[in-house]
Design a protein around this motif. Structure first.
Motif, PDB file in Angstrom:
ATOM      1  N   LYS A 222       0.837  -1.203   0.000  1.00 15.72           N
ATOM      2  CA  LYS A 222       0.000   0.000   0.000  1.00 15.72           C
ATOM      3  C   LYS A 222       0.871   1.252   0.000  1.00 15.72           C
ATOM      4  N   ILE A 223       1.984   1.212   0.737  1.00 13.62           N
ATOM      5  CA  ILE A 223       2.905   2.357   0.771  1.00 13.62           C
ATOM      6  C   ILE A 223       3.546   2.573  -0.595  1.00 13.62           C
ATOM      7  N   THR A 224       4.029   1.491  -1.213  1.00  8.36           N
ATOM      8  CA  THR A 224       4.686   1.634  -2.513  1.00  8.36           C
ATOM      9  C   THR A 224       3.693   2.068  -3.597  1.00  8.36           C
ATOM     10  N   GLU A 225       2.443   1.644  -3.462  1.00  8.94           N
ATOM     11  CA  GLU A 225       1.419   2.080  -4.417  1.00  8.94           C
ATOM     12  C   GLU A 225       1.120   3.567  -4.252  1.00  8.94           C
ATOM     13  N   GLN A 226       1.165   4.062  -3.016  1.00 10.11           N
ATOM     14  CA  GLN A 226       0.967   5.490  -2.776  1.00 10.11           C
ATOM     15  C   GLN A 226       2.102   6.299  -3.389  1.00 10.11           C
ATOM     16  N   VAL A 227       3.323   5.774  -3.314  1.00  7.34           N
ATOM     17  CA  VAL A 227       4.468   6.441  -3.938  1.00  7.34           C
ATOM     18  C   VAL A 227       4.231   6.591  -5.443  1.00  7.34           C
ATOM     19  N   VAL A 228       3.817   5.507  -6.087  1.00 12.08           N
ATOM     20  CA  VAL A 228       3.547   5.550  -7.522  1.00 12.08           C
ATOM     21  C   VAL A 228       2.430   6.536  -7.832  1.00 12.08           C
ATOM     22  N   HIS A 229       1.380   6.512  -7.042  1.00  8.26           N
ATOM     23  CA  HIS A 229       0.234   7.389  -7.267  1.00  8.26           C
ATOM     24  C   HIS A 229       0.654   8.864  -7.204  1.00  8.26           C
ATOM     25  N   SER A 230       1.400   9.229  -6.158  1.00 10.18           N
ATOM     26  CA  SER A 230       1.794  10.629  -5.980  1.00 10.18           C
ATOM     27  C   SER A 230       2.817  11.056  -7.033  1.00 10.18           C
ATOM     28  N   LEU A 231       3.828  10.215  -7.237  1.00  7.37           N
ATOM     29  CA  LEU A 231       4.814  10.532  -8.273  1.00  7.37           C
ATOM     30  C   LEU A 231       4.157  10.612  -9.647  1.00  7.37           C
TER      31      LEU A 231
END
Length: 306
Positions: A222-231
């Protein structure tokens, strides 16, 4: 031997000094500790001069063998004047670097912001050498960005172009070190990732969180998916505004497994960017890696202003 270019990459913890050929090949380099504890700019400048001399001695060269010296600094730089206006990590404010270096070395001397130098290196000899409009984004503790527009370094009207990490995602979002709230890097830079990772365990580093995600840990994923989403949002905004041809990513977080970062970033951009560019934009790893700022600084010249 032809004359060499000297590149200097000044960071908050280390100074890298390299001898670089005209085609961007590093002949040799020296890494030294950045002595910035007392906020004494003279100490850092003396260290730069000392290590340039040490590198020349190591290569059995003299001052006459230098074609130019280029320096990249982590802060706001007045390139034409040769002044570091503000570099908080090394306690520089309105420091005339160019004249101090020129006192020792009789050659052209160029200054630039480190992320812009990295973009210039990428454009000249790296992943961006076949394009005229690129961004080089460094994803680490914070997020930096250099822009090359129409084959020139882009500084902007107030010399603040490229603050990719400080584009606004949410005015009521997390507090950023810049003093504002909701900046992009508060969602996807290294500090944001480790802060989110505290729910998974104590003292986890970014690489630990990505290892957990790779093993299938749902909270880490979930954290790594948030990184992708924001970037991804940041990249789409940048692409739509400037019509970039290529983005090269570097920095510690860029070393994450491709299936957790680079590939989903590409998919996000293809899905959300303006359709005329979405299928054309190239998003790749930097081909110069951590040496991009040093190589780019070494290749700075009088033509790099836009």
């Amino acid at each position: 031997m032809d004359k060499i270019n000297i590149g200097v990459d000044v960071g908050g913890t280390t100074i890298n000094v390299g001898a670089v050929t005209a085609d961007g090949r590093i002949i040799d380099k020296i890494t030294a500790h950045t002595q910035s504890g007392r906020g004494d700019s003279e100490m850092i400048i003396e260290s730069i001069i000392y290590n340039i001399k040490a590198l020349l001695k190591k290569l059995d060269l003299s001052n006459n063998d230098i074609a130019s010296i280029g320096l990249g600094f982590p802060g706001t730089v007045e390139s034409q004047k040769g002044i570091v206006v503000f570099a908080p990590n090394i306690f520089f404010r309105n420091v005339d670097v160019k004249s101090k270096i020129a006192y020792t070395f009789n050659c052209p001397i160029y200054l630039g912001q480190d992320s812009r130098a990295a973009a210039w290196g990428e454009y000249c000899v790296g992943a961006g050498k076949n394009y005229n409009n690129i961004a080089a984004i460094t994803i680490g503790t914070g997020i930096g960005c250099g822009l090359i527009i129409n084959g020139m370094i882009f500084h902007g009207g107030y010399n603040t172009a490229g603050e990719f990490g400080h584009q606004l995602l949410d005015p009521n979002g997390p507090q950023c070190n810049c003093g504002r709230k909701g900046c992009l890097e508060t969602y996807c830079a290294g500090l944001a990732i480790t802060q989110a990772g505290k729910a998974l365990g104590d003292n986890l580093k970014v690489k630990d969180i990505y290892q957990l995600a790779e093993s299938g840990n749902k909270a880490a994923l979930k954290i790594t998916e948030q990184v992708v989403h924001s970037l991804g949002i940041g990249m789409v905004n940048l692409i739509n505004l400037i019509s970039l041809e290529m983005i090269a990513i570097s920095g510690g977080i860029s070393n994450a497994p491709d299936h957790l970062l680079l590939n989903p970033l590409r998919e996000f951009v293809q899905k959300h960017a303006y359709s005329a560019v979405a299928q054309k934009i190239e998003i790749v790893h930097s081909s110069l890696g951590d040496n991009a700022p040093l190589i780019g600084a070494a290749l700075l010249d009088e033509t790099t202003e836009y």
